[in-house]
Write an enzyme that holds these catalytic residues in place. Structure first.
Site, PDB file in Angstrom:
ATOM      1  N   ASP A   1      -5.832  -8.211   1.644  1.00 58.71           N
ATOM      2  CA  ASP A   1      -6.004  -9.647   1.405  1.00 58.71           C
ATOM      3  C   ASP A   1      -6.852  -9.886   0.165  1.00 58.71           C
ATOM      4  OD1 ASP A   1      -4.630 -10.081   3.775  1.00 58.71           O
ATOM      5  OD2 ASP A   1      -6.438 -10.380   4.967  1.00 58.71           O
TER       6      ASP A   1
ATOM      7  N   ASN B   1       0.859  -1.181   0.000  1.00 61.10           N
ATOM      8  CA  ASN B   1       0.000   0.000   0.000  1.00 61.10           C
ATOM      9  C   ASN B   1       0.901   1.237   0.000  1.00 61.10           C
ATOM     10  OD1 ASN B   1       0.773   0.559   2.721  1.00 61.10           O
ATOM     11  ND2 ASN B   1      -0.890  -0.735   3.492  1.00 61.10           N
ATOM     12  N   MET B   2       0.300   2.404  -0.051  1.00 59.60           N
ATOM     13  CA  MET B   2       1.093   3.626  -0.217  1.00 59.60           C
ATOM     14  C   MET B   2       2.032   3.850   0.962  1.00 59.60           C
ATOM     15  SD  MET B   2       1.474   5.709  -2.644  1.00 59.60           S
ATOM     16  CE  MET B   2       2.393   7.221  -2.946  1.00 59.60           C
ATOM     17  N   LYS B   3       1.561   3.567   2.171  1.00 58.80           N
ATOM     18  CA  LYS B   3       2.420   3.761   3.339  1.00 58.80           C
ATOM     19  C   LYS B   3       3.609   2.808   3.290  1.00 58.80           C
ATOM     20  CE  LYS B   3       2.569   3.672   8.389  1.00 58.80           C
ATOM     21  NZ  LYS B   3       3.826   2.896   8.388  1.00 58.80           N
TER      22      LYS B   3
END
EC number: 2.7.1.167
Length: 476
Positions: free
Chosen positions: A264, A195-197
Protein backbone atom coordinates in the site's frame (compact mmCIF):
# COMPACT_ATOMS: atom_id res chain seq x y z
CA UNK A 1 19.48 8.16 -6.82
CA UNK A 2 18.62 10.53 -3.95
CA UNK A 3 15.47 12.36 -5.12
CA UNK A 4 14.08 15.64 -3.83
CA UNK A 5 10.66 15.48 -2.20
CA UNK A 6 7.89 16.99 -4.32
CA UNK A 7 5.14 19.24 -3.01
CA UNK A 8 2.61 16.55 -2.12
CA UNK A 9 0.05 19.24 -1.36
CA UNK A 10 -0.33 19.56 -5.14
CA UNK A 11 -1.07 15.84 -5.53
CA UNK A 12 -4.73 14.90 -5.90
CA UNK A 13 -5.20 11.11 -6.01
CA UNK A 14 -8.36 9.03 -6.45
CA UNK A 15 -8.24 5.61 -4.80
CA UNK A 16 -10.65 2.85 -5.84
CA UNK A 17 -10.58 -0.62 -4.33
CA UNK A 18 -11.14 -2.99 -1.45
CA UNK A 19 -11.52 -0.96 1.73
CA UNK A 20 -11.05 -2.72 5.05
CA UNK A 21 -10.97 -2.07 8.75
CA UNK A 22 -7.99 -3.58 10.59
CA UNK A 23 -8.66 -4.22 14.28
CA UNK A 24 -6.02 -5.17 16.83
CA UNK A 25 -6.50 -6.59 20.32
CA UNK A 26 -3.42 -6.51 22.53
CA UNK A 27 -2.70 -8.32 25.78
CA UNK A 28 -0.38 -10.65 27.69
CA UNK A 29 -0.58 -14.44 27.63
CA UNK A 30 0.18 -16.18 30.89
CA UNK A 31 -1.64 -19.50 30.78
CA UNK A 32 -3.22 -22.16 28.60
CA UNK A 33 -6.99 -22.43 28.40
CA UNK A 34 -8.50 -25.39 30.31
CA UNK A 35 -11.04 -25.71 27.48
CA UNK A 36 -8.54 -26.28 24.66
CA UNK A 37 -4.73 -26.27 24.14
CA UNK A 38 -4.64 -22.57 23.24
CA UNK A 39 -3.20 -19.54 25.05
CA UNK A 40 -5.50 -17.22 26.99
CA UNK A 41 -5.01 -13.55 26.08
CA UNK A 42 -6.03 -10.95 28.64
CA UNK A 43 -7.04 -8.08 26.34
CA UNK A 44 -5.78 -4.80 27.75
CA UNK A 45 -5.79 -2.55 24.70
CA UNK A 46 -7.29 -2.31 21.24
CA UNK A 47 -6.70 -0.32 18.07
CA UNK A 48 -8.53 0.32 14.79
CA UNK A 49 -6.83 1.30 11.55
CA UNK A 50 -8.03 1.72 7.96
CA UNK A 51 -6.69 -1.13 5.82
CA UNK A 52 -6.49 -2.16 2.18
CA UNK A 53 -7.45 0.67 -0.16
CA UNK A 54 -8.29 2.76 2.91
CA UNK A 55 -4.68 2.42 4.08
CA UNK A 56 -3.57 3.64 0.66
CA UNK A 57 -5.74 6.74 1.09
CA UNK A 58 -4.36 7.26 4.58
CA UNK A 59 -0.82 7.10 3.19
CA UNK A 60 -1.62 9.79 0.62
CA UNK A 61 -3.08 12.04 3.33
CA UNK A 62 -0.14 11.39 5.66
CA UNK A 63 2.22 12.68 2.97
CA UNK A 64 0.17 15.87 2.67
CA UNK A 65 -1.63 14.88 -0.54
CA UNK A 66 -5.35 15.11 -1.28
CA UNK A 67 -6.96 11.66 -1.18
CA UNK A 68 -10.45 10.83 -2.48
CA UNK A 69 -11.50 7.22 -1.92
CA UNK A 70 -14.27 5.18 -3.55
CA UNK A 71 -15.06 1.64 -2.41
CA UNK A 72 -17.75 -0.82 -1.35
CA UNK A 73 -18.81 -1.21 2.29
CA UNK A 74 -21.70 -2.55 4.28
CA UNK A 75 -24.14 -0.38 6.22
CA UNK A 76 -22.62 -1.23 9.58
CA UNK A 77 -20.47 -0.06 12.46
CA UNK A 78 -17.10 -0.81 10.78
CA UNK A 79 -18.13 1.35 7.81
CA UNK A 80 -18.92 4.19 10.20
CA UNK A 81 -15.56 3.77 11.95
CA UNK A 82 -13.75 3.79 8.60
CA UNK A 83 -15.53 6.93 7.43
CA UNK A 84 -14.98 8.82 10.66
CA UNK A 85 -11.31 7.84 10.87
CA UNK A 86 -10.56 8.76 7.27
CA UNK A 87 -12.51 12.02 7.46
CA UNK A 88 -10.49 13.01 10.53
CA UNK A 89 -7.38 12.60 8.37
CA UNK A 90 -8.90 14.81 5.65
CA UNK A 91 -9.57 11.91 3.29
CA UNK A 92 -12.71 12.43 1.21
CA UNK A 93 -14.82 9.25 1.50
CA UNK A 94 -17.28 8.33 -1.23
CA UNK A 95 -18.29 4.80 -0.29
CA UNK A 96 -21.01 2.74 -1.96
CA UNK A 97 -22.92 1.17 0.94
CA UNK A 98 -24.43 -2.26 0.22
CA UNK A 99 -26.67 -3.41 3.10
CA UNK A 100 -26.49 -7.09 2.13
CA UNK A 101 -22.71 -7.21 2.73
CA UNK A 102 -20.51 -6.65 5.79
CA UNK A 103 -17.69 -4.13 5.64
CA UNK A 104 -14.48 -6.16 5.30
CA UNK A 105 -12.95 -6.36 8.79
CA UNK A 106 -9.83 -8.19 9.96
CA UNK A 107 -9.30 -8.73 13.69
CA UNK A 108 -5.79 -9.61 14.86
CA UNK A 109 -5.06 -10.81 18.40
CA UNK A 110 -1.56 -9.74 19.43
CA UNK A 111 0.64 -10.67 22.37
CA UNK A 112 4.26 -9.76 23.03
CA UNK A 113 4.65 -8.43 19.52
CA UNK A 114 3.36 -11.66 17.93
CA UNK A 115 0.12 -12.25 16.03
CA UNK A 116 -1.68 -15.22 17.57
CA UNK A 117 -4.70 -15.39 15.29
CA UNK A 118 -6.52 -13.37 12.62
CA UNK A 119 -10.30 -13.41 12.25
CA UNK A 120 -11.79 -12.21 8.94
CA UNK A 121 -15.33 -10.85 8.67
CA UNK A 122 -16.17 -10.62 4.98
CA UNK A 123 -18.18 -11.83 2.00
CA UNK A 124 -16.85 -11.27 -1.51
CA UNK A 125 -18.72 -8.56 -3.40
CA UNK A 126 -20.28 -10.21 -6.47
CA UNK A 127 -22.65 -9.18 -9.28
CA UNK A 128 -22.45 -5.54 -8.22
CA UNK A 129 -23.44 -2.57 -10.37
CA UNK A 130 -20.53 -0.59 -11.86
CA UNK A 131 -22.54 2.61 -12.26
CA UNK A 132 -22.31 3.93 -8.67
CA UNK A 133 -18.51 3.79 -8.82
CA UNK A 134 -18.37 5.23 -12.36
CA UNK A 135 -20.57 8.16 -11.36
CA UNK A 136 -18.32 8.88 -8.39
CA UNK A 137 -15.30 8.74 -10.70
CA UNK A 138 -16.99 11.23 -13.02
CA UNK A 139 -17.19 13.68 -10.13
CA UNK A 140 -13.68 13.07 -8.80
CA UNK A 141 -11.52 12.85 -11.93
CA UNK A 142 -11.36 16.59 -12.75
CA UNK A 143 -9.63 17.29 -9.42
CA UNK A 144 -7.03 14.47 -9.42
CA UNK A 145 -3.78 13.76 -11.26
CA UNK A 146 -3.54 10.02 -10.61
CA UNK A 147 -5.81 7.04 -9.92
CA UNK A 148 -4.84 4.09 -7.73
CA UNK A 149 -6.74 0.81 -7.91
CA UNK A 150 -6.04 -1.36 -4.87
CA UNK A 151 -7.08 -4.95 -5.53
CA UNK A 152 -7.31 -7.49 -2.70
CA UNK A 153 -9.64 -9.79 -4.70
CA UNK A 154 -12.60 -8.94 -2.48
CA UNK A 155 -14.84 -7.87 -5.37
CA UNK A 156 -14.71 -4.07 -5.21
CA UNK A 157 -12.84 -4.07 -8.55
CA UNK A 158 -15.19 -6.53 -10.25
CA UNK A 159 -15.58 -3.96 -13.06
CA UNK A 160 -11.95 -2.83 -13.07
CA UNK A 161 -11.73 -2.64 -16.87
CA UNK A 162 -14.54 -0.07 -16.99
CA UNK A 163 -12.78 1.97 -14.31
CA UNK A 164 -9.44 1.86 -16.16
CA UNK A 165 -11.07 3.02 -19.40
CA UNK A 166 -12.88 5.82 -17.58
CA UNK A 167 -9.66 7.18 -16.10
CA UNK A 168 -7.57 6.79 -19.25
CA UNK A 169 -10.26 8.56 -21.30
CA UNK A 170 -9.67 11.52 -18.98
CA UNK A 171 -5.86 11.22 -19.53
CA UNK A 172 -5.32 10.30 -15.88
CA UNK A 173 -2.60 7.67 -15.20
CA UNK A 174 -3.80 4.49 -13.49
CA UNK A 175 -1.60 2.67 -10.97
CA UNK A 176 -2.73 -0.80 -9.88
CA UNK A 177 -1.67 -3.00 -6.97
CA UNK A 178 -2.77 -6.31 -8.54
CA UNK A 179 -4.09 -9.54 -7.10
CA UNK A 180 -4.16 -12.90 -8.82
CA UNK A 181 -2.63 -14.22 -12.03
CA UNK A 182 -5.15 -12.71 -14.46
CA UNK A 183 -3.42 -9.55 -15.70
CA UNK A 184 -5.79 -9.40 -18.68
CA UNK A 185 -8.34 -7.69 -16.46
CA UNK A 186 -5.87 -4.81 -15.92
CA UNK A 187 -5.25 -4.25 -19.65
CA UNK A 188 -4.44 -0.63 -20.51
CA UNK A 189 -3.38 0.42 -17.01
CA UNK A 190 -0.40 2.76 -16.74
CA UNK A 191 1.64 0.78 -14.21
CA UNK A 192 1.24 -2.34 -12.07
CA UNK A 193 3.14 -3.02 -8.83
CA UNK A 194 3.22 -6.83 -8.37
CA UNK A 195 5.45 -8.30 -5.70
CA UNK A 196 7.78 -11.12 -6.71
CA UNK A 197 5.32 -13.87 -5.80
CA UNK A 198 2.50 -12.20 -7.74
CA UNK A 199 4.81 -11.70 -10.72
CA UNK A 200 5.93 -15.34 -10.72
CA UNK A 201 2.31 -16.51 -10.40
CA UNK A 202 1.80 -14.95 -13.83
CA UNK A 203 5.09 -15.70 -15.65
CA UNK A 204 6.47 -18.72 -13.79
CA UNK A 205 9.67 -19.07 -11.79
CA UNK A 206 12.30 -16.41 -12.51
CA UNK A 207 15.94 -17.50 -12.23
CA UNK A 208 17.83 -14.30 -13.10
CA UNK A 209 17.52 -10.53 -13.38
CA UNK A 210 17.68 -10.77 -17.16
CA UNK A 211 14.83 -13.28 -17.23
CA UNK A 212 12.78 -11.00 -14.96
CA UNK A 213 13.27 -8.07 -17.35
CA UNK A 214 12.42 -10.14 -20.43
CA UNK A 215 9.25 -11.58 -18.91
CA UNK A 216 8.17 -8.20 -17.55
CA UNK A 217 8.63 -6.57 -20.96
CA UNK A 218 6.52 -9.33 -22.51
CA UNK A 219 3.70 -8.52 -20.06
CA UNK A 220 4.01 -4.79 -20.77
CA UNK A 221 3.63 -5.46 -24.50
CA UNK A 222 0.86 -8.05 -24.20
CA UNK A 223 -1.39 -6.08 -21.86
CA UNK A 224 -0.58 -2.56 -23.11
CA UNK A 225 0.87 -1.31 -19.84
CA UNK A 226 3.35 1.55 -19.79
CA UNK A 227 5.41 -0.06 -17.05
CA UNK A 228 5.73 -2.70 -14.35
CA UNK A 229 7.32 -2.08 -10.97
CA UNK A 230 8.24 -5.47 -9.48
CA UNK A 231 8.84 -5.25 -5.73
CA UNK A 232 11.38 -7.89 -4.75
CA UNK A 233 11.57 -7.85 -0.95
CA UNK A 234 15.23 -7.97 0.16
CA UNK A 235 16.29 -7.54 -3.50
CA UNK A 236 14.71 -4.10 -3.79
CA UNK A 237 12.49 -3.21 -6.74
CA UNK A 238 12.84 -3.07 -10.52
CA UNK A 239 11.04 -0.74 -12.93
CA UNK A 240 10.55 -2.10 -16.46
CA UNK A 241 9.27 0.11 -19.29
CA UNK A 242 8.83 -0.34 -23.00
CA UNK A 243 11.83 1.00 -24.98
CA UNK A 244 13.89 1.96 -21.92
CA UNK A 245 16.58 0.41 -19.77
CA UNK A 246 15.39 -1.34 -16.59
CA UNK A 247 15.76 0.78 -13.46
CA UNK A 248 16.76 -1.15 -10.32
CA UNK A 249 16.75 0.08 -6.73
CA UNK A 250 18.27 -1.91 -3.84
CA UNK A 251 16.24 -2.25 -0.65
CA UNK A 252 16.59 0.47 1.99
CA UNK A 253 15.06 -1.51 4.86
CA UNK A 254 17.30 -1.66 7.96
CA UNK A 255 15.08 -4.00 9.99
CA UNK A 256 11.90 -5.84 9.01
CA UNK A 257 9.23 -6.25 11.69
CA UNK A 258 6.03 -6.48 9.63
CA UNK A 259 5.35 -6.29 5.88
CA UNK A 260 1.62 -5.63 6.41
CA UNK A 261 0.64 -2.70 4.20
CA UNK A 262 4.08 -2.27 2.59
CA UNK A 263 2.56 -2.68 -0.87
CA UNK A 264 0.00 0.00 0.00
CA UNK A 265 2.81 2.38 0.90
CA UNK A 266 4.74 1.69 -2.32
CA UNK A 267 1.81 2.44 -4.61
CA UNK A 268 0.73 5.44 -2.50
CA UNK A 269 4.11 7.17 -2.66
CA UNK A 270 4.62 6.18 -6.29
CA UNK A 271 1.30 7.58 -7.52
CA UNK A 272 1.38 10.68 -5.29
CA UNK A 273 4.90 11.50 -6.49
CA UNK A 274 3.90 11.19 -10.15
CA UNK A 275 0.80 13.30 -9.43
CA UNK A 276 3.12 15.92 -7.91
CA UNK A 277 5.23 16.04 -11.06
CA UNK A 278 7.98 13.47 -10.50
CA UNK A 279 9.29 11.12 -13.20
CA UNK A 280 8.74 7.37 -12.87
CA UNK A 281 12.39 6.92 -11.79
CA UNK A 282 12.19 9.58 -9.08
CA UNK A 283 8.80 8.32 -7.91
CA UNK A 284 10.14 4.76 -7.65
CA UNK A 285 13.14 5.95 -5.63
CA UNK A 286 10.78 7.72 -3.22
CA UNK A 287 8.53 4.64 -3.00
CA UNK A 288 11.55 2.44 -2.30
CA UNK A 289 12.68 4.71 0.54
CA UNK A 290 9.15 4.72 1.95
CA UNK A 291 8.93 0.92 1.91
CA UNK A 292 12.18 0.74 3.85
CA UNK A 293 10.56 2.77 6.62
CA UNK A 294 7.17 1.06 6.96
CA UNK A 295 8.48 -2.52 7.13
CA UNK A 296 10.22 -1.44 10.33
CA UNK A 297 6.85 -0.66 11.91
CA UNK A 298 4.30 -3.06 13.39
CA UNK A 299 0.99 -3.50 11.58
CA UNK A 300 -0.64 -1.50 8.81
CA UNK A 301 1.39 1.69 8.85
CA UNK A 302 1.69 5.02 7.11
CA UNK A 303 4.62 7.35 6.98
CA UNK A 304 4.79 11.11 7.09
CA UNK A 305 6.52 13.47 4.71
CA UNK A 306 9.09 14.06 7.46
CA UNK A 307 9.87 10.33 7.82
CA UNK A 308 10.26 10.08 4.05
CA UNK A 309 12.62 13.06 4.03
CA UNK A 310 14.69 11.43 6.77
CA UNK A 311 14.83 8.14 4.86
CA UNK A 312 16.07 9.92 1.74
CA UNK A 313 18.67 12.04 3.46
CA UNK A 314 20.07 9.33 5.73
CA UNK A 315 18.61 10.28 9.10
CA UNK A 316 20.52 7.48 10.78
CA UNK A 317 23.37 10.02 10.97
CA UNK A 318 21.93 12.35 13.59
CA UNK A 319 24.96 14.65 13.77
CA UNK A 320 23.30 17.15 11.42
CA UNK A 321 20.22 17.82 9.32
CA UNK A 322 16.46 17.26 9.35
CA UNK A 323 15.57 15.01 12.26
CA UNK A 324 12.53 13.54 14.01
CA UNK A 325 11.58 14.65 17.52
CA UNK A 326 12.57 11.34 19.10
CA UNK A 327 15.89 11.25 17.26
CA UNK A 328 16.53 14.85 18.30
CA UNK A 329 15.99 14.05 21.98
CA UNK A 330 18.53 11.23 21.73
CA UNK A 331 20.98 13.43 19.82
CA UNK A 332 20.71 16.15 22.47
CA UNK A 333 21.45 13.59 25.19
CA UNK A 334 24.62 12.58 23.35
CA UNK A 335 25.62 16.23 22.87
CA UNK A 336 25.18 16.94 26.58
CA UNK A 337 27.24 13.88 27.46
CA UNK A 338 30.07 15.42 25.43
CA UNK A 339 29.73 18.68 27.34
CA UNK A 340 28.26 20.56 24.37
CA UNK A 341 26.00 23.57 24.91
CA UNK A 342 22.71 23.20 23.02
CA UNK A 343 20.94 26.32 21.72
CA UNK A 344 17.38 26.19 20.39
CA UNK A 345 15.18 28.59 18.46
CA UNK A 346 12.02 28.35 16.41
CA UNK A 347 9.99 30.01 13.69
CA UNK A 348 8.14 29.63 10.39
CA UNK A 349 11.11 30.61 8.17
CA UNK A 350 8.78 30.70 5.18
CA UNK A 351 11.05 32.68 2.85
CA UNK A 352 14.57 32.59 4.23
CA UNK A 353 16.20 36.03 3.98
CA UNK A 354 19.34 37.85 5.13
CA UNK A 355 17.76 38.75 8.46
CA UNK A 356 17.11 35.08 9.23
CA UNK A 357 20.66 34.10 8.29
CA UNK A 358 22.19 36.84 10.45
CA UNK A 359 19.97 35.86 13.38
CA UNK A 360 20.79 32.15 13.08
CA UNK A 361 24.52 32.86 12.82
CA UNK A 362 24.29 34.91 16.04
CA UNK A 363 22.33 32.13 17.78
CA UNK A 364 24.88 29.50 16.72
CA UNK A 365 27.72 31.56 18.20
CA UNK A 366 26.12 31.26 21.64
CA UNK A 367 26.68 27.50 21.93
CA UNK A 368 28.02 24.33 20.33
CA UNK A 369 24.82 23.02 18.74
CA UNK A 370 21.88 24.92 17.22
CA UNK A 371 18.40 23.41 16.92
CA UNK A 372 15.81 25.13 14.71
CA UNK A 373 12.19 24.06 15.33
CA UNK A 374 9.97 24.79 12.33
CA UNK A 375 6.19 25.24 12.20
CA UNK A 376 4.52 22.71 9.88
CA UNK A 377 2.33 23.94 7.03
CA UNK A 378 -0.91 23.67 9.01
CA UNK A 379 0.66 25.51 11.94
CA UNK A 380 1.87 28.34 9.66
CA UNK A 381 -1.55 28.60 8.03
CA UNK A 382 -3.22 29.03 11.42
CA UNK A 383 -0.71 31.69 12.46
CA UNK A 384 -0.25 33.60 9.20
CA UNK A 385 -3.55 33.07 7.42
CA UNK A 386 -4.55 31.97 3.89
CA UNK A 387 -1.80 31.87 1.30
CA UNK A 388 0.89 30.90 3.78
CA UNK A 389 3.24 29.21 3.86
CA UNK A 390 4.71 29.98 0.46
CA UNK A 391 7.15 27.08 0.82
CA UNK A 392 6.04 23.69 2.24
CA UNK A 393 7.57 22.24 5.39
CA UNK A 394 10.08 19.91 3.73
CA UNK A 395 11.53 22.68 1.57
CA UNK A 396 11.79 25.15 4.45
CA UNK A 397 13.57 22.53 6.54
CA UNK A 398 15.90 21.53 3.69
CA UNK A 399 17.05 25.15 3.23
CA UNK A 400 17.63 25.61 6.96
CA UNK A 401 19.53 22.32 7.20
CA UNK A 402 21.84 23.58 4.45
CA UNK A 403 23.03 26.53 6.55
CA UNK A 404 26.38 26.06 8.22
CA UNK A 405 25.10 27.61 11.45
CA UNK A 406 22.32 25.04 11.90
CA UNK A 407 22.87 21.55 13.31
CA UNK A 408 19.36 20.11 13.60
CA UNK A 409 16.00 21.02 12.07
CA UNK A 410 12.84 19.54 13.58
CA UNK A 411 9.15 20.19 12.75
CA UNK A 412 6.31 20.86 15.20
CA UNK A 413 2.60 20.99 14.39
CA UNK A 414 1.23 23.01 17.33
CA UNK A 415 0.81 26.80 17.35
CA UNK A 416 3.82 27.09 19.67
CA UNK A 417 6.81 24.81 20.31
CA UNK A 418 6.23 24.77 24.07
CA UNK A 419 5.71 21.00 24.29
CA UNK A 420 8.72 20.27 22.06
CA UNK A 421 10.97 22.66 24.00
CA UNK A 422 9.89 21.10 27.30
CA UNK A 423 10.95 17.70 25.91
CA UNK A 424 14.31 18.89 24.56
CA UNK A 425 15.17 21.38 27.37
CA UNK A 426 18.07 23.18 25.65
CA UNK A 427 20.80 24.92 27.62
CA UNK A 428 19.82 28.18 25.92
CA UNK A 429 16.52 29.14 24.29
CA UNK A 430 16.67 32.16 21.97
CA UNK A 431 13.98 34.07 20.10
CA UNK A 432 14.20 36.98 17.72
CA UNK A 433 12.00 40.06 18.02
CA UNK A 434 10.48 42.28 20.67
CA UNK A 435 9.78 39.76 23.42
CA UNK A 436 10.35 39.53 27.13
CA UNK A 437 12.02 36.25 28.16
CA UNK A 438 9.00 35.21 30.24
CA UNK A 439 6.75 35.61 27.17
CA UNK A 440 8.67 33.13 25.03
CA UNK A 441 6.99 29.72 24.56
CA UNK A 442 8.89 27.09 26.52
CA UNK A 443 10.90 29.69 28.40
CA UNK A 444 9.52 28.83 31.83
CA UNK A 445 10.33 25.15 31.36
CA UNK A 446 13.89 25.89 30.23
CA UNK A 447 14.54 28.23 33.17
CA UNK A 448 13.02 25.74 35.63
CA UNK A 449 15.48 23.12 34.33
CA UNK A 450 18.43 25.45 34.93
CA UNK A 451 18.69 26.81 31.39
CA UNK A 452 18.71 30.35 30.03
CA UNK A 453 16.37 32.35 27.78
CA UNK A 454 17.57 35.25 25.61
CA UNK A 455 16.02 37.62 23.07
CA UNK A 456 18.06 38.47 19.95
CA UNK A 457 17.50 41.32 17.53
CA UNK A 458 16.49 40.72 13.92
CA UNK A 459 18.35 42.64 11.20
CA UNK A 460 16.40 45.77 10.26
CA UNK A 461 14.83 46.00 6.82
CA UNK A 462 14.27 42.26 6.37
CA UNK A 463 10.74 40.83 6.46
CA UNK A 464 9.11 37.82 4.85
CA UNK A 465 5.83 39.74 4.52
CA UNK A 466 7.61 42.62 2.77
CA UNK A 467 9.28 40.20 0.36
CA UNK A 468 5.92 38.56 -0.45
CA UNK A 469 4.25 41.95 -0.96
CA UNK A 470 7.10 43.09 -3.20
CA UNK A 471 6.75 39.96 -5.34
CA UNK A 472 2.98 40.41 -5.59
CA UNK A 473 3.50 44.07 -6.55
CA UNK A 474 6.02 43.16 -9.22
CA UNK A 475 8.84 45.03 -7.49
CA UNK A 476 12.48 44.01 -7.58
Amino acid sequence: MKPILPDYNSAGVLIIGDVMLDRYWYGPTGRISPEAPVPVVKVENNEERPGGAANVAMNIASLGGHAHIVGLTGMDEPAKVLTETLNSLKVKCDFVALPEYPTITKLRVMSRGQQLIRLDFEDKFENTDAEPVLSRMETALPSVKAVIMSDYAKGSLEHVQAYIQKARAANIPVFIDPKGADFERYRGATLLTPNMKEFEDVVGKVKSDQELVEKALALVEEFEFEALLVTRSENGMTLIRRGQEPFHLPTQAKEVYDVTGAGDTVISVLAASVAAGKSFEEACALANAAAGVVVGKLGTSTLSEIELAEAIHGSQDTDYGVISEQALIEAVKKARAKGEKVVMTNGCFDILHAGHVSYLNHAAELGDRLIVAVNTDESVKRLKGPGRPVNPTDRRMAVLAGLGAVDWVVPFSEDTPQRLISEVLPSLLVKGGDYKPEEIAGGKEVIAAGGEVRVLNFEDGCSTSEIINAIKGGKG
